[in-house]
Design a protein around this motif. Sequence first.
Motif, PDB file in Angstrom:
ATOM      1  N   LEU A 164       0.822  -1.215   0.000  1.00  0.00           N
ATOM      2  CA  LEU A 164       0.000   0.000   0.000  1.00  0.00           C
ATOM      3  C   LEU A 164       0.858   1.269   0.000  1.00  0.00           C
ATOM      4  N   HIS A 179      -8.787  -3.044   5.922  1.00  0.00           N
ATOM      5  CA  HIS A 179      -8.377  -3.112   4.519  1.00  0.00           C
ATOM      6  C   HIS A 179      -9.553  -3.501   3.620  1.00  0.00           C
ATOM      7  N   LEU A 181      -8.493   1.275   5.596  1.00  0.00           N
ATOM      8  CA  LEU A 181      -7.059   1.243   5.887  1.00  0.00           C
ATOM      9  C   LEU A 181      -6.289   2.226   5.020  1.00  0.00           C
TER      10      LEU A 181
END
Length: 101
Positions: free
Chosen positions: A34, A85, A90
Amino acid sequence: MDKVQKLSSENGVVIFSKSTCCLSYAVHMLFQELGVMPFVHEIDRDPEGKEIEKALLRMGFNSPVPAVFISGELVGSTNEVMSLHLSGSLVRLLQPYRTLN
C-alpha cells in the motif's frame, strides 16, 4: 508502557512484531504493497520485550503480536488490520504515510 507510547507516537505506522511471526510479516508486506514503510519493532530482539508485551496487554491488546499503531493509536492485530483493509478504511488511515503513489 513508556517505550510503546514513545515508539508509536514518534513513528506514523508501527508494528510491534516477533521475528518469527508470519502474521506480523503479512501485515508488514500489506503495508508495503500500500506504499507505506512501517517502523517494525521486533520485541523478541529487545531486552525489554517482555515489558513491552505486558504494556500491550495493559492497553487492552489481547494478542502479543502483531500490534499495529497508526498515528499513535492502537489499531489492533491482523484481524483488525484486514477488516479495515477490506472495508477500504485502511488506505485512508495510511494516506499521510504513503511514500508511493
